[in-house]
Design a protein around this motif. Structure first.
Motif, short mmCIF file in Angstrom:
data_model
loop_
_atom_site.label_atom_id
_atom_site.label_comp_id
_atom_site.label_asym_id
_atom_site.label_seq_id
_atom_site.Cartn_x
_atom_site.Cartn_y
_atom_site.Cartn_z
N UNK A 160 0.83 -1.21 0.00
CA UNK A 160 0.00 0.00 0.00
C UNK A 160 0.87 1.26 0.00
N UNK A 161 1.87 1.28 0.88
CA UNK A 161 2.78 2.44 0.93
C UNK A 161 3.61 2.56 -0.35
N UNK A 162 4.14 1.44 -0.81
CA UNK A 162 5.04 1.47 -1.97
C UNK A 162 4.32 1.88 -3.26
N UNK A 163 3.09 1.43 -3.43
CA UNK A 163 2.36 1.77 -4.64
C UNK A 163 2.08 3.26 -4.71
N UNK A 164 1.92 3.87 -3.58
CA UNK A 164 1.61 5.30 -3.55
C UNK A 164 2.86 6.16 -3.60
N UNK A 165 3.98 5.59 -3.22
CA UNK A 165 5.25 6.32 -3.28
C UNK A 165 6.40 5.33 -3.45
N UNK A 166 6.67 4.91 -4.70
CA UNK A 166 7.70 3.90 -4.95
C UNK A 166 9.09 4.31 -4.49
N UNK A 167 9.34 5.60 -4.34
CA UNK A 167 10.67 6.06 -3.96
C UNK A 167 10.90 6.02 -2.45
#
Length: 196
Positions: A160-167
């Motif tokens: 969930x976190x990574x999809x919204x901010x991959x960096x």
């Protein structure tokens, strides 16, 4: 300067504070008191409705046991105030995520090791029973989360976190909650070691 989110307990929070002092950063959101399955089911998959003001208003504080955290525990599980545990922000974690305002996330699994959710029908929430005089009239204490369910839930949270901010950089596996802080509590030690 990095914007930091924490998810879990004081362990993630203290690591974030140390990072902030050493490398410059700001803790912009802190999710406390959310067991991983509660967070997933209430805010990611929407299987259950999160705690709201009606739940809070129905609980009668036991003033001989309750403290400042009694209210914070509940509020941090609501949609409106999730992630606002002792931070200087007026936005919940979901608003900050939507704006991609975070660079680093520190996650620990203390709640999954230590917390049992309270049940009322389909509603699940983390409560400390001793904080409320009418707890037993509405709620029953549930079981610990299984290690398998915990891993599944944290995978969904990290995705969930990574999809919204991959960096964003996410630190989790290195911060497994240390059982030796409760060396005289054999059950806590056993629970913690079961996650390895």
């Amino acid at each position: 300067m990095s914007n930091i989110l924490t998810f879990g307990s004081c362990l993630s929070r203290y690591i974030a504070r140390s990072y902030k002092r050493l490398y410059s950063g700001e803790i912009i959101s802190s999710v406390y008191h959310n067991r991983s399955d509660y967070f997933v089911e209430s805010f990611i998959t929407n299987v259950q409705k999160p705690v709201d003001n009606s739940t809070i208003s129905e609980l009668a504080l036991n003033h001989s046991n309750a403290d400042e955290d009694s209210i914070n525990i509940l509020e941090n599980q609501t949609l409106a105030r999730c992630g606002m545990h002792k931070v200087d922000t007026v936005e919940n974690i979901f608003s900050l995520i939507e704006k991609n305002l975070y660079d680093i996330i520190f996650i620990d699994n203390f709640m999954d090791i230590a917390a049992k959710l309270s049940h009322c029908g389909d509603e699940k929430v983390f409560l400390r029973p001793q904080d409320y005089t009418n707890y037993s009239l509405k709620y029953k204490i549930g079981d610990y989360i299984s290690t398998t369910k915990s891993v599944e839930s944290f995978n969904l949270i990290i995705d969930y976190f990574k999809k919204r901010n991959p960096k964003a950089k996410i630190f989790f596996f290195f911060f497994h909650f240390p059982w030796n802080t409760y060396e005289n509590d054999e059950q806590r030690k056993k629970r913690s070691l079961s996650f390895f």
